[in-house]
Design an enzyme around this catalytic site. Structure first.
Site, short mmCIF file in Angstrom:
data_model
loop_
_atom_site.label_atom_id
_atom_site.label_comp_id
_atom_site.label_asym_id
_atom_site.label_seq_id
_atom_site.Cartn_x
_atom_site.Cartn_y
_atom_site.Cartn_z
N GLN A 177 3.10 3.71 -3.10
CA GLN A 177 2.04 4.45 -3.56
C GLN A 177 1.54 4.30 -1.24
O GLN A 177 1.42 5.13 -0.70
CB GLN A 177 1.04 4.91 -3.58
CG GLN A 177 0.12 6.09 -2.90
CD GLN A 177 -0.95 6.85 -4.49
OE1 GLN A 177 -2.15 5.66 -4.36
NE2 GLN A 177 -0.37 8.15 -5.01
N PHE A 178 1.38 2.41 -1.32
CA PHE A 178 0.78 2.21 -0.13
C PHE A 178 1.65 0.87 -0.51
O PHE A 178 1.02 0.00 -1.77
CB PHE A 178 -0.93 2.36 -0.15
CG PHE A 178 -1.22 3.66 0.49
CD1 PHE A 178 -0.88 3.70 1.63
CD2 PHE A 178 -1.81 4.41 -0.37
CE1 PHE A 178 -1.79 4.71 1.82
CE2 PHE A 178 -2.58 5.52 -0.26
CZ PHE A 178 -2.40 5.79 1.47
N LEU A 235 -0.51 4.57 -13.04
CA LEU A 235 -1.01 3.85 -11.97
C LEU A 235 -1.54 2.69 -12.24
O LEU A 235 -1.74 2.50 -12.46
CB LEU A 235 -2.11 4.26 -11.41
CG LEU A 235 -2.68 5.44 -11.45
CD1 LEU A 235 -4.29 5.67 -10.71
CD2 LEU A 235 -2.12 6.61 -10.18
N GLU A 273 2.87 7.57 -8.87
CA GLU A 273 1.84 8.47 -8.44
C GLU A 273 1.72 9.22 -7.59
O GLU A 273 1.98 9.09 -6.33
CB GLU A 273 1.14 6.87 -8.05
CG GLU A 273 1.14 5.52 -9.05
CD GLU A 273 0.40 4.77 -8.30
OE1 GLU A 273 -0.74 4.35 -7.06
OE2 GLU A 273 0.26 3.30 -9.06
N GLU A 328 2.10 -0.12 -10.29
CA GLU A 328 3.93 -1.10 -9.69
C GLU A 328 4.20 -0.99 -10.24
O GLU A 328 5.34 -1.00 -10.26
CB GLU A 328 3.23 -1.35 -8.55
CG GLU A 328 2.25 -0.13 -7.36
CD GLU A 328 1.02 0.42 -7.61
OE1 GLU A 328 0.31 1.22 -7.12
OE2 GLU A 328 -0.05 -0.67 -8.52
N HIS A 361 -4.62 -0.90 2.71
CA HIS A 361 -3.58 0.29 2.80
C HIS A 361 -3.18 1.25 4.01
O HIS A 361 -1.38 0.73 3.88
CB HIS A 361 -4.82 1.86 2.90
CG HIS A 361 -4.83 2.23 1.54
ND1 HIS A 361 -5.61 1.52 1.35
CD2 HIS A 361 -5.33 2.87 0.57
CE1 HIS A 361 -6.28 2.04 -0.16
NE2 HIS A 361 -5.99 3.29 -0.36
#
Length: 325
Positions: free
Chosen positions: A82-83, A58, A29, A60, A129
């Site tokens: 991304q996290f 977006l 992403e 996963e 996050h």
């Protein structure tokens, strides 16, 4: 040699592997034109093209599913979650598919996927996050889990991960991205996976940790030295599988051990290290094994994270307690 940050070392590792092997692909992403949310892939699309470094939806589960298919076709995917806290969306693909494929197919196919993900506290991120979920991933047979604590290791370990024929989770602590610098060779180099390192030699107590907590252990070691306590710092680097030989050799030398992790206590990597010492090195010990962890609660809102996270003072207090046992 260039003195650089951990994030720049990671970028350099991907850049060099993209140039070395046309089968390496980097995607996730916003990793393309924008260079990722932390700019870990900054400039890579411009250098290597949009067919080698590209953005994904977006999703996963889609990112990891794509990685599995590409690996079966001979590519070396380097996807980014991304996290790390978003990994739950892809757990079926990770634990049920890519981690099992080499076993399922009798070793006839390779699964050279390196999943990168930032994680960790101390930088005031929103909910989900900063979660430290490495214990969840380490529980999955068939996966390696690698967590560097400094820029030099980050580059060498990431190159080794990308070149590995097994799936590797490569976790990057967000607080370390730009908070420390180290001399890093400009050329490509590798650091063996599955090997811990002695970050600092010591004689009285072994501080065993990984990721950002290694830096806290080093700070604690400095303070303990002023009190006449010589603390050895063991950087696990790979948390699954563990380097049992290095851990046990350190504990045999010092006769005392403290395991330190940022994650909550329940079922963490520290528990596995403590169990290893109890099973194979209990006769080395002159005191009970110490454990420093976060509480068994969800990660707090950012205003309270400094109270929740373990730190050097916790390590110092535990070391003095164990030395006085």
């Amino acid at each position: 040699m260039t003195k650089t940050t951990l994030i720049k070392a990671i970028t350099a590792a991907m850049d060099e592997e993209l140039a070395r092997d046309e089968k390496v692909l980097v995607f996730g992403e916003d990793v393309g034109k924008n260079g990722g949310v932390f700019r870990a892939t900054d400039g890579l699309q411009k250098t290597h093209g949009a067919q080698r470094v590209f953005d994904t939806p977006l999703a996963e589960s889609g990112i990891i599913g794509l990685s599995t298919g590409l690996a079966l076709k001979g590519f070396r995917p380097v996807p980014e979650i991304q996290f790390f806290g978003f990994v739950y969306e892809a757990m079926d693909e990770i634990a049920g598919q890519l981690a099992r494929i080499r076993f399922r197919l009798g070793g006839t196919r390779k699964m050279p996927i390196t999943i990168r993900a930032p994680f960790g506290g101390g930088v005031h991120t929103p909910e989900l996050h900063a979660d430290s979920l490495e214990g969840l991933i380490a529980q999955v047979p068939g996966l390696r889990v690698v967590i560097p604590s400094n820029p030099y290791d980050a580059k060498g370990l990431l190159i080794s991960a990308i070149r590995s024929d097994d799936p590797v989770f490569f976790l990057e602590h967000m607080k370390l991205y730009r908070s420390i610098k180290a001399e890093v060779p400009d050329e490509a180099y590798t650091i063996p996976l599955d090997q811990a390192a002695i970050a600092r030699e010591g004689q009285d107590v072994s501080l065993i940790s990984y990721g950002a907590m290694v830096q806290e252990c080093l700070k604690a070691s400095d303070e303990l030295a002023k009190a006449g306590i010589s603390a050895e710092v063991v950087d696990l680097r790979t948390i699954s599988p563990l380097d049992e030989k290095t851990i046990l050799a350190s504990v045999e030398k010092t006769s005392r051990a403290i395991v330190v992790q940022e994650a909550p206590k329940q079922a963490g990597i520290g528990a596995q290290v403590a169990a290893l010492i109890a099973e194979k090195g209990i006769l080395y010990l002159n005191a009970p094994i110490g454990r420093i962890t976060a509480p068994n609660t969800p990660y707090p809102f950012s205003e309270a994270e400094s109270d929740w996270l373990p730190n050097k003072n916790d390590i110092i207090a535990k070391a003095k307690e164990i030395m006085a046992y």
